[in-house]
Design an enzyme around this catalytic site. Structure first.
Site, PDB file in Angstrom:
ATOM      1  CG  ASP A  21      -1.884   1.126   1.262  1.00 27.67           C
ATOM      2  OD1 ASP A  21      -2.995   0.947   0.767  1.00 27.67           O
ATOM      3  OD2 ASP A  21      -1.530   2.210   1.784  1.00 27.67           O
ATOM      4  CG  ASN A  29      -5.021  10.643  -6.731  1.00 24.98           C
ATOM      5  OD1 ASN A  29      -4.570  10.858  -7.844  1.00 24.98           O
ATOM      6  ND2 ASN A  29      -5.868   9.680  -6.492  1.00 24.98           N
ATOM      7  CG  ASP A  64      -3.085   3.419  -2.229  1.00 22.27           C
ATOM      8  OD1 ASP A  64      -4.114   2.790  -1.926  1.00 22.27           O
ATOM      9  OD2 ASP A  64      -2.426   4.071  -1.396  1.00 22.27           O
TER      10      ASP A  64
END
Length: 244
Positions: A21, A29, A64
């Site tokens: 992760d 983002n 992700d």
């Protein structure tokens, strides 16, 4: 992947399932836009592929999160765990390097959870669950690291779930208490009181704030509990105000 794992297990080999992760993907983002985030994911996938062998598997779970399957580790569980950690550290170091996203430099890191699959086990959904528990440990311990699942982690997760379930019902069931500790001035005269929150559980007994305050903060329950503390303390002040 399960077929290859099962074939390898017949030869006595261990395998590793990893969940990875990205630690600050949302920040990238939000600050650089979704297009940059997508480009980061593509580059991360490329680096992951470069860190494993041809017979291994790299896939994106969603968001992700990526999953990596390492086949054909050592037949000794101890040596297999060392090999798995070595691959995880190679991946972690690779992700730490800077990324160039359409002319902009970005940095990220990876938290990794590892679950070993051995000759005496069958591949099933528990592998992902165990790797996910180990991933949670990596994040809880400060992120940017790899953790190998062990049974004590499962016990901790189950204990945490039970604690949270009990904590959600504690306020409505009247299990909280406020204790008051006097605060004195330089002349040793009472100057006020410190309100101390205590949880009196019907089965656990007196639960230390150290055990539940952090969990209440993470879950958002601390807001409702805090309102109860203020209301209860004010009611106590009203009672004391009528007694010289």
């Amino acid at each position: 992947p399960c077929a290859s794992m099962l074939a390898g297990s017949r030869n006595g080999h261990f395998h590793a399932l990893m969940i990875l992760d990205l630690d600050n993907f949302k920040e990238i983002n939000d600050s650089q836009g979704h297009a940059q985030g997508d480009e980061l994911l593509r580059q991360v996938a490329g680096r992951l592929s470069d860190c494993v062998r041809q017979g291994d598997t790299v896939a994106r779970l969603g968001g992700d999160e990526f999953v990596v399957l390492i086949n054909g580790l050592n037949s000794s569980e101890n040596y297999a765990s060392i090999e798995a950690h070595g691959v995880a550290e190679k991946i972690r170091s690779s992700i730490e390097r800077s990324f160039e996203l359409n002319g902009k430099t970005a940095y990220t890191s990876a938290s990794i959870g590892i679950s070993l699959f051995g000759p005496d086990s069958q591949p099933d959904d528990d592998l992902l669950k165990k790797a996910d528990i180990a991933l949670y440990r990596s994040k809880e311990s400060g992120k940017n690291q790899a953790s190998l699942f062990n049974p004590s982690m499962q016990a901790e997760v189950e204990a945490h779930s039970r604690l949270m379930l009990d904590l959600r019902g504690a306020l409505g069931q009247g299990q909280f208490r406020l204790l008051y500790q006097v605060v004195v001035n330089a002349d040793q005269q009472p100057d006020g009181y410190e309100a101390l929150l205590r949880w009196v559980h019907p089965e656990r007994g007196l639960v230390s704030p150290h055990e539940f305050i952090g969990q209440a903060e993470q879950s958002g329950l601390i807001v409702e509990i805090g309102q109860w503390v203020l209301f209860t303390a004010c009611k106590q002040l009203e009672v004391w105000s009528k007694n010289p």
